[in-house]
Enzyme design. Structure first.
Site, PDB file in Angstrom:
ATOM      1  N   GLY A  13       0.814  -1.219   0.000  1.00 63.57           N
ATOM      2  CA  GLY A  13       0.000   0.000   0.000  1.00 63.57           C
ATOM      3  C   GLY A  13       0.843   1.262   0.000  1.00 63.57           C
ATOM      4  O   GLY A  13       0.579   2.191  -0.767  1.00 63.57           O
ATOM      5  N   SER A  14       1.870   1.284   0.852  1.00 70.61           N
ATOM      6  CA  SER A  14       2.727   2.476   0.864  1.00 70.61           C
ATOM      7  C   SER A  14       3.510   2.569  -0.445  1.00 70.61           C
ATOM      8  O   SER A  14       3.810   3.661  -0.931  1.00 70.61           O
ATOM      9  CB  SER A  14       3.660   2.456   2.078  1.00 70.61           C
ATOM     10  N   GLU A 185       9.190 -14.455   6.173  1.00 69.25           N
ATOM     11  CA  GLU A 185       8.445 -13.971   7.328  1.00 69.25           C
ATOM     12  C   GLU A 185       8.744 -14.811   8.571  1.00 69.25           C
ATOM     13  O   GLU A 185       9.318 -15.895   8.484  1.00 69.25           O
ATOM     14  CB  GLU A 185       6.951 -14.008   7.014  1.00 69.25           C
ATOM     15  N   LYS A 200      -0.815 -19.061  -6.738  1.00 70.43           N
ATOM     16  CA  LYS A 200      -0.435 -18.377  -7.975  1.00 70.43           C
ATOM     17  C   LYS A 200      -0.597 -19.279  -9.205  1.00 70.43           C
ATOM     18  O   LYS A 200      -1.103 -18.841 -10.234  1.00 70.43           O
ATOM     19  CB  LYS A 200       1.005 -17.873  -7.864  1.00 70.43           C
ATOM     20  N   GLY A 298       8.655  -7.587  -3.355  1.00 65.56           N
ATOM     21  CA  GLY A 298       9.273  -6.296  -3.077  1.00 65.56           C
ATOM     22  C   GLY A 298       8.236  -5.210  -3.223  1.00 65.56           C
ATOM     23  O   GLY A 298       7.345  -5.287  -4.066  1.00 65.56           O
TER      24      GLY A 298
END
Lengths: 404, 404
Positions: A13-14, A185, A200, A298
């Site tokens: 989002g950022s 993670e 995917k 990324g």
């Protein structure tokens, strides 16, 4: 002016906020109108940051605002993403998402709503990060019947396997390193067990073959059993081990799909896709071989793909872009009946038995591993392979699929 | 039903005819309507072949038929292709072409006509055969500012260089072999002198940077001077030699473009693109590195790209698809001011002089070439390089650009 609302101000989002600001001029030119971020939804506050001015905490404010044309869902996870996206579509707002879990689970329904409303539900960033593979399948390879899709679809595991192959380290060691670097993670299950790649390949296969693949029906095997010894054999054989999501449409109209580690030969264009990069190989009946390569994850590469969708949505605000999506389920061939070749490591003393069972296979030995040996089978069905393997029983140390 | 006319029944034209017939059902479904080949224009007759039924010899019959929606120009060459295509567009017919010479020379004017008429002039197959790079730039990488495009854009020369590198043969030998295999034409000038790649990098750069690149302004150097000795040095350095079309947009807004052989490092994703394959590497300010790989030429891959355009035209019969094309000329930086590194082969006795002139470069020697040695320079402008090289004068045996 086209108003955009971004749901979630995490990594992606950022990134979307940054890309829209950084390349504002060219993006607006390509979209045909100025793109304006009217809202960003997040539970947190970001005092002092530019996003603060447009931050809201209540989704109702967004979905009830008739000025919002495009909703960008980059929260991840199935809920509340699904509820938010469905509401947005029902309110006549275009939706762009990077959320593979959402698309794999509810894509069918959401695409149907978008079609009915003459708007768009776009999800380029859900597969392969910055690689524009979905639009390629939907809009470019339209003259072809695609019969294979094979991808390195998870950057974390590709990085880990690459490190294991070049530095000879153990799975646990390289996992810790990947976590320290922020590539893996704290709970790495979705990556290392192949669940991420599974969603995917389900999405890509559904588009490529115009038949619906339910990710829950796809055989999925991760990389946790891969060892430095497997890597040594791979090197000796001029091969490398990659976690692949792969699917095919067979001549009889059936399909299969799976996620598993493969010993890959040097002639495959996927062989040299290393580090955190992703790539998707596609074979078309007219096109032949093609491959699409790029950053699989990324912040900015993924955001770049999301913004590509935002521009496309802006150009087609009230026109549903025709896609290859078809809700008829794919007829899946049982994996037992799918043919392939297999790499097998066995105890040294089982070599003669293996030759008897598998025919005259070439036995490979490594000086540094005197207690064992290995071989690659001929092409056979997976069912036949498992049956033969059972005859060697507890002499088997490891098995990995082979792909040329 | 949408009516299509194909101009030219050569390699690509017969391929388009074949793809449209072979995949008729799926293509029509994706186009939204049945696609029907109403005419094929060729001067020849093809008695007994399926194409005979739709064959015409007079272009007027096609352009004056209001039922023809899409004209497919696959004749090659600038004339009469240009005249035919312009007439078709002015008559309100969409045009799809594989003709790089036509696009590089008249693309600006033809795209302007299409825009004015709310129709489309599409040319996916003009660059990179089956690789869908043009639609990727126009429709997917719209969130990015692209700052580099580098491609292996010519299958013939890539095949030749690959053979020279793996088999150690001379240019003339490998050219004859390529001609025998049908990979190189009787007059190979357009391929081996880089003219073909030049038109392609001009088209790709124009789209990527939204500035017009005239192919006649692009520095173009072919592969005729490359020798087996150059290949031996490349191997020793862990590099390979490829003919690249490459262009960049620099921070000051200027651009450069060129076609030349480069000594390419192993970290480039283009390094392992061998044989007749093509690939286009793109760097975006958000996306980072991406690469698109596939068959660069050949009847069916090229036809597949043309048919992808036909389907797109069918979906947008009366809507001009927004592209990145901009007719403002690019401001080209003089190549003298462009920086790079260079590989230089010199006579053995000039080694000390070279070190004096180029700084403390590492001198490389090959046992099998005792009369000479070589080095790679540091990064410097091409102007500075040429000046320094002049100081060594006639001791220089060869020079090749270097790219990592």
């Amino acid at each position: 002016m086209i108003n955009v609302a971004i749901l979630g101000y995490g990594t992606v989002g950022s990134g979307v906020f940054e890309v829209l600001n950084e390349n504002k001029e060219s993006i607006s030119r390509r979209a045909g109108q100025e793109l304006h971020v009217k809202y960003v939804l997040d539970l947190r506050d970001f005092p002092g940051q530019p996003v603060e001015k447009v931050l809201v905490h209540d989704y109702e404010q967004i979905v009830s605002d008739p000025e919002v044309d495009i909703v960008v869902e980059v929260m991840g996870g199935v809920e509340p993403a699904y509820t938010f996206v469905k509401k947005a579509l029902l309110a006549g707002k275009n939706v762009c998402t990077s959320n593979k879990a959402l698309v794999a689970k509810h894509g069918r329904e959401l695409m149907d709503i978008a079609k009915e409303k003459s708007i768009n539900f776009l999800f380029e960033a859900s597969c392969g990060g910055g690689i524009p593979i979905i639009r390629v399948i939907n809009s470019s390879l339209t003259g072809d019947e695609i019969d294979e899709v094979t991808g390195i679809l998870n950057g974390t595991t590709n990085y880990m396997l690459y490190k294991m192959s070049t530095e000879g380290c153990e799975f646990d060691t390289v996992l810790k390193e990947a976590q320290q670097k922020g590539y893996a993670e704290a709970d790495p299950t979705a990556d290392v067990e192949g669940y991420d790649a599974c969603r995917k390949i389900a999405i890509l296969s559904s588009l490529a073959y115009e038949r619906y693949f339910d990710f829950e029906d796809i055989y999925t095997e991760g990389i946790t059993k891969i060892t430095p010894e497997d890597m040594e054999y791979a090197a000796k054989l001029g091969r490398t081990i990659k976690l692949l999501g792969t699917s095919r449409r067979l001549a009889d109209g059936t399909c299969y799909a799976m996620v598993a580690p493969f010993m890959l030969g040097q002639n495959s264009p996927l062989y040299s896709v290393n580090d955190v990069f992703n790539a998707v190989f596609v074979h078309g009946n007219m096109l032949g071989d093609a491959m699409f390569y790029g950053s699989g994850a990324g912040k900015l590469p993924t955001a770049s793909a999301v913004v590509g969708d935002i521009v496309d949505a802006a150009k087609h605000l009230h026109v549903n872009i025709v896609t290859n999506w078809n809700s008829t389920p794919a007829v899946l061939k049982p994996l037992d009946e799918v043919t392939g070749r297999f790499f097998v490591r066995i105890k040294k003393e089982a070599a003669e038995e293996a030759k008897k069972v598998f025919g005259d296979v070439e036995i490979i030995s490594l000086g540094q591993l005197p207690q064992e040996c290995a071989f690659i089978t001929d092409e056979m069905t997976q069912g036949a392979f498992e049956e033969k393997l059972a005859q060697i029983g507890d002499q088997v140390l490891a098995k990995i699929r082979v792909k040329d």
